[in-house]
Design a protein around this motif. Structure first.
Motif, mmCIF file in Angstrom:
data_model
loop_
_atom_site.group_PDB
_atom_site.id
_atom_site.type_symbol
_atom_site.label_atom_id
_atom_site.label_comp_id
_atom_site.label_asym_id
_atom_site.label_seq_id
_atom_site.Cartn_x
_atom_site.Cartn_y
_atom_site.Cartn_z
ATOM 1 N N THR A 100 3.417 26.408 -12.717
ATOM 2 C CA THR A 100 4.113 27.692 -12.867
ATOM 3 C C THR A 100 4.013 28.219 -14.293
ATOM 4 O O THR A 100 4.031 29.429 -14.505
ATOM 5 C CB THR A 100 5.594 27.543 -12.471
ATOM 6 O OG1 THR A 100 6.187 26.486 -13.227
ATOM 7 C CG2 THR A 100 5.729 27.264 -10.989
ATOM 8 N N TYR A 152 11.788 37.283 -10.338
ATOM 9 C CA TYR A 152 10.331 37.390 -10.546
ATOM 10 C C TYR A 152 9.635 37.931 -9.303
ATOM 11 O O TYR A 152 8.664 38.692 -9.411
ATOM 12 C CB TYR A 152 9.782 36.013 -10.919
ATOM 13 C CG TYR A 152 8.292 35.969 -11.119
ATOM 14 C CD1 TYR A 152 7.713 36.537 -12.245
ATOM 15 C CD2 TYR A 152 7.463 35.348 -10.198
ATOM 16 C CE1 TYR A 152 6.343 36.491 -12.446
ATOM 17 C CE2 TYR A 152 6.094 35.294 -10.375
ATOM 18 C CZ TYR A 152 5.538 35.866 -11.506
ATOM 19 O OH TYR A 152 4.178 35.824 -11.685
ATOM 20 N N THR A 153 10.121 37.572 -8.127
ATOM 21 C CA THR A 153 9.523 38.102 -6.898
ATOM 22 C C THR A 153 9.743 39.610 -6.775
ATOM 23 O O THR A 153 8.957 40.306 -6.137
ATOM 24 C CB THR A 153 10.105 37.403 -5.656
ATOM 25 O OG1 THR A 153 11.526 37.618 -5.615
ATOM 26 C CG2 THR A 153 9.828 35.919 -5.685
ATOM 27 N N GLU A 157 1.018 30.596 -14.682
ATOM 28 C CA GLU A 157 1.225 31.938 -14.114
ATOM 29 C C GLU A 157 2.189 32.757 -14.964
ATOM 30 O O GLU A 157 1.894 33.910 -15.320
ATOM 31 C CB GLU A 157 1.763 31.812 -12.685
ATOM 32 C CG GLU A 157 2.031 33.153 -12.027
ATOM 33 C CD GLU A 157 2.647 33.007 -10.645
ATOM 34 O OE1 GLU A 157 3.047 34.041 -10.065
ATOM 35 O OE2 GLU A 157 2.744 31.860 -10.151
ATOM 36 N N HIS A 158 3.319 32.171 -15.316
ATOM 37 C CA HIS A 158 4.335 32.913 -16.059
ATOM 38 C C HIS A 158 3.876 33.239 -17.483
ATOM 39 O O HIS A 158 4.116 34.347 -17.981
ATOM 40 C CB HIS A 158 5.640 32.114 -16.108
ATOM 41 C CG HIS A 158 6.229 31.861 -14.753
ATOM 42 N ND1 HIS A 158 6.972 30.739 -14.449
ATOM 43 C CD2 HIS A 158 6.177 32.587 -13.609
ATOM 44 C CE1 HIS A 158 7.353 30.783 -13.191
ATOM 45 N NE2 HIS A 158 6.885 31.891 -12.662
ATOM 46 N N LEU A 174 10.156 36.856 -17.499
ATOM 47 C CA LEU A 174 9.022 36.019 -17.907
ATOM 48 C C LEU A 174 9.386 35.134 -19.091
ATOM 49 O O LEU A 174 9.012 33.949 -19.136
ATOM 50 C CB LEU A 174 7.839 36.920 -18.259
ATOM 51 C CG LEU A 174 7.244 37.714 -17.093
ATOM 52 C CD1 LEU A 174 6.248 38.744 -17.600
ATOM 53 C CD2 LEU A 174 6.574 36.780 -16.097
ATOM 54 N N ARG A 221 1.281 36.119 -17.615
ATOM 55 C CA ARG A 221 1.917 37.433 -17.460
ATOM 56 C C ARG A 221 2.726 37.809 -18.702
ATOM 57 O O ARG A 221 2.772 38.980 -19.091
ATOM 58 C CB ARG A 221 2.813 37.448 -16.226
ATOM 59 C CG ARG A 221 2.044 37.447 -14.909
ATOM 60 C CD ARG A 221 2.944 37.803 -13.749
ATOM 61 N NE ARG A 221 2.248 37.741 -12.481
ATOM 62 C CZ ARG A 221 1.533 38.728 -11.955
ATOM 63 N NH1 ARG A 221 1.416 39.858 -12.622
ATOM 64 N NH2 ARG A 221 0.934 38.592 -10.794
ATOM 65 N N ASN A 277 10.078 41.700 -9.551
ATOM 66 C CA ASN A 277 9.364 42.379 -10.632
ATOM 67 C C ASN A 277 8.585 41.331 -11.424
ATOM 68 O O ASN A 277 9.170 40.564 -12.186
ATOM 69 C CB ASN A 277 10.339 43.132 -11.535
ATOM 70 C CG ASN A 277 9.634 43.947 -12.603
ATOM 71 O OD1 ASN A 277 8.420 43.867 -12.769
ATOM 72 N ND2 ASN A 277 10.391 44.749 -13.338
ATOM 73 N N HIS A 278 7.264 41.305 -11.224
ATOM 74 C CA HIS A 278 6.413 40.317 -11.886
ATOM 75 C C HIS A 278 6.208 40.602 -13.373
ATOM 76 O O HIS A 278 5.608 39.783 -14.071
ATOM 77 C CB HIS A 278 5.038 40.274 -11.214
ATOM 78 C CG HIS A 278 5.045 39.643 -9.857
ATOM 79 N ND1 HIS A 278 6.116 38.926 -9.394
ATOM 80 C CD2 HIS A 278 4.120 39.624 -8.870
ATOM 81 C CE1 HIS A 278 5.851 38.485 -8.172
ATOM 82 N NE2 HIS A 278 4.650 38.906 -7.832
ATOM 83 N N TYR A 279 6.671 41.772 -13.850
ATOM 84 C CA TYR A 279 6.327 42.181 -15.214
ATOM 85 C C TYR A 279 7.550 42.320 -16.122
ATOM 86 O O TYR A 279 7.398 42.721 -17.271
ATOM 87 C CB TYR A 279 5.573 43.517 -15.171
ATOM 88 C CG TYR A 279 4.326 43.465 -14.334
ATOM 89 C CD1 TYR A 279 3.152 42.931 -14.837
ATOM 90 C CD2 TYR A 279 4.332 43.934 -13.019
ATOM 91 C CE1 TYR A 279 2.002 42.865 -14.059
ATOM 92 C CE2 TYR A 279 3.186 43.872 -12.234
ATOM 93 C CZ TYR A 279 2.030 43.344 -12.761
ATOM 94 O OH TYR A 279 0.901 43.269 -11.990
#
Length: 590
Positions: A528, A503-504, A531-532, A513, A535, A506-508
């Motif tokens: 968490t 995740y660090t 946030e997850h 996810l 996205r 590629n957040h997308y």
């Protein structure tokens, strides 16, 4: 008397004396006082001459340096006359000053940009490393090949650079030049492909909204961009807007637009009509224009996928067989048939197809790698041994990859001890394979870690796991795959750590996810989860089952203090009601 006077005049002290090579002189004034006097006219003339000489020398030196020393053959002497002129000065306490008039400043800027572009083009033609390619893209923004090459290096997960934002930013900066290019449709197609590769659908949507109605776009480029726009909307579940776009730009007349329209019909629930329409169109095409094999191939693949999604595997296999008959030199449809023929009843048929592929394509490296991937997923060690034997006999360049598939097949077959023995043997016999290719070494380390956990050697597994995370070279798709295997081996903590690390990078990534949201729901990690999940809701069509599960959990009192809870619930409720979401987490095999 007169002679004395003349003698006295000759011996009188001088009234003027030259200094500084005649650029100044001293004049005797009253009472014998000397006064310094510059010869301003001569000083001005000499200063101008020296300035011109220095300028010409600088121009000539810069021209020689670039053309002959740096081998920039396209260096222009005319550009050098402007290139060496400074545009501004910075004075202490006073700041920055532009010292050129506007008409000259424009010429200087034009010359500097022109020369920078030539430097960039030269670096791109003969790069020594990735930094030369990056500098080439920076110096030559009009060189679309340079822009797309460095973007490809940044975005392709196989290279392991994981610089997604940098790569997409480079593509966005190139768009003004793409629009004006004569082959803009080709570049826009590559742009869309790279954005789809890293799940940047929103970038495609923003780009289309900005450039789609630009008058500089050619009709073909506009169709290409509109098709990518419609596909991005489809992937995000906005079927109505995607369909409206197809109708507005008449995309049905193109093969990608027609197939996209078919997919929208299928996802909207008109499955029976979709299959009937596609089958009828394929039959008409076979009769009226049998030479259009590429169009028929893609349509048959779409039809096979629809059959597969309905669980009609025999009909899907028959459709793939039609492709194999139409394209006998293509190995893919025959390999795609194998997982459709599951079960003991089809064992003989699977064996016959696999042996036929080995016979017909055994000398083709790409075909054997593709077949090896199938064998590793199924844990078919006998088939994998035959593939490896052919790889050695034909001296394939990627022989380490075939050895990797052997080890992966053993692990998939549940033969953990043999997996460890093979890895140990490889490290002893072929250490050069690993030193030459760190990515191969990373994959072997991942398999060794999984084999340790599979054989209950948890201490060694954790040591190897920590080493993999510390090296941080594994691609995001591979990290997701390894995390899923760790979950199956009942190591949820290690799986979560692997996913957090991915995740660090590629957040997308939707796979990352999706897995993190499932872990957060299971562990009731409210912070968490917010946030997850937020996205995930912005990503491509998350599976309906996952969203329904998340909605059920989030509405309960256990998740009462989840940040942005009300907003997340409203978004999920709206998506579940209005958008066509994914039916399953299992992707199509083709």
């Amino acid at each position: 008397m007169s002679s004395d006077d003349s003698t006295g005049a000759k011996q009188s002290p001088p009234q003027r004396e030259k200094v500084w090579w005649g650029l100044a002189y001293y004049v005797r004034k009253d009472f014998g006082r000397w006064v310094f006097r510059p010869r301003w006219g001569l000083v001005s003339l000499l200063s101008c001459s020296l300035l011109v000489l220095a300028y010409l020398s600088l121009v000539g030196g810069t021209y020689w340096l670039n053309k002959y020393y740096r081998d920039f053959e396209n260096t222009s002497l005319r550009d050098m006359f402007y290139y060496v002129i400074p545009q501004s000065v910075t004075l202490p306490w006073l700041g920055y000053f532009n010292i050129l008039p506007s008409f000259l400043d424009e010429k200087v800027i034009e010359a500097k940009l022109s020369h920078r572009e030539k430097i960039g083009n030269k670096l791109f033609e003969d790069p020594r490393n990735i930094y030369d390619l990056r500098n080439a893209a920076h110096l030559a923004p009009k060189n679309l090949q340079a822009q797309f090459t460095i973007a490809r290096l940044f975005l392709n997960p196989d290279y392991g650079l994981n610089r997604i934002n940098d790569g997409v930013d480079i593509l966005d900066r190139a768009l003004p030049y793409v629009v004006e290019a004569p082959d803009a449709h080709v570049w826009l197609q590559q742009y869309a492909h790279l954005c789809f590769l890293v799940d940047q659908d929103k970038r495609i949507i923003a780009t289309a909204e900005q450039w789609l109605d630009d008058g500089r776009l050619s009709p073909m480029a506009r169709i290409t961009l509109a098709t990518s726009y419609a596909e991005a909307l489809f992937l995000r579940g906005d079927m109505k807007k995607s369909l409206a776009l197809i109708e507005r730009y008449n995309l049905n007349t193109t093969l990608p637009g027609f197939l996209l329209n078919i997919m929208i019909m299928w996802e909207s629930g008109e499955q029976k009509q979709t299959i009937a329409m596609l089958s009828s169109y394929i039959e008409r095409l076979e009769k009226s224009d049998p030479d259009k094999t590429k169009e028929r191939e893609q349509m048959l693949y779409a039809l096979a996928r629809f059959y597969w999604e309905q669980g009609r595997h025999d009909e899907a296999a028959a459709t793939l067989d039609r492709i194999a008959v139409m394209l006998p030199s293509d190995y893919k449809p025959r390999i795609y048939m194998l997982p459709l023929l599951a079960g003991e009843a089809n064992k003989e048929r699977r064996s016959k197809i696999a042996n036929g592929i080995l016979r017909d394509f055994g000398t083709k490296e790409s075909a054997m790698l593709f077949l090896g991937s199938y064998a590793s997923e199924q844990g078919d060690y006998e088939l994998q041994k035959n593939i490896y034997r052919l790889a050695g006999e034909n001296r394939f360049s990627s022989l380490p990859n075939f050895r990797l598939l052997i080890i992966e097949t053993l692990l998939s077959a549940g033969r953990g001890e043999e997996t460890l023995d093979q890895i140990k043997e490889l490290f002893i016999q072929k250490p050069g394979w690993l030193r030459r290719n760190p990515r191969i070494q990373e994959q072997f380390e991942a398999l060794r870690m999984l084999a340790y956990f599979a054989t209950k050697q948890d201490d060694l597994g954790i040591i190897t796991f920590d080493k993999i995370l510390a090296d941080n070279r594994m691609s995001v798709p591979m990290m997701v795959s390894v995390a899923r295997r760790l979950s199956k081996l009942d190591h949820p903590n290690e799986a979560k750590s692997m996913l957090v690390n991915a995740y660090t990078k590629n957040h997308y990534h939707p796979g990352v996810l999706l897995e993190l949201v499932k872990i957060d729901l299971q562990s009731e990690s409210t912070i968490t989860l917010s946030e997850h999940l937020s996205r995930l809701l912005e990503s491509r069509r998350p599976p309906r089952q996952v969203l329904e599960n998340a909605y059920t959990h989030l509405i309960s009192d256990r998740f009462l203090f989840t940040p942005n809870r009300d907003k997340l619930l409203d978004t999920m409720e709206n998506m579940l009601r209005t958008r066509v979401l994914g039916k399953s987490e299992t992707p199509s095999p083709w």
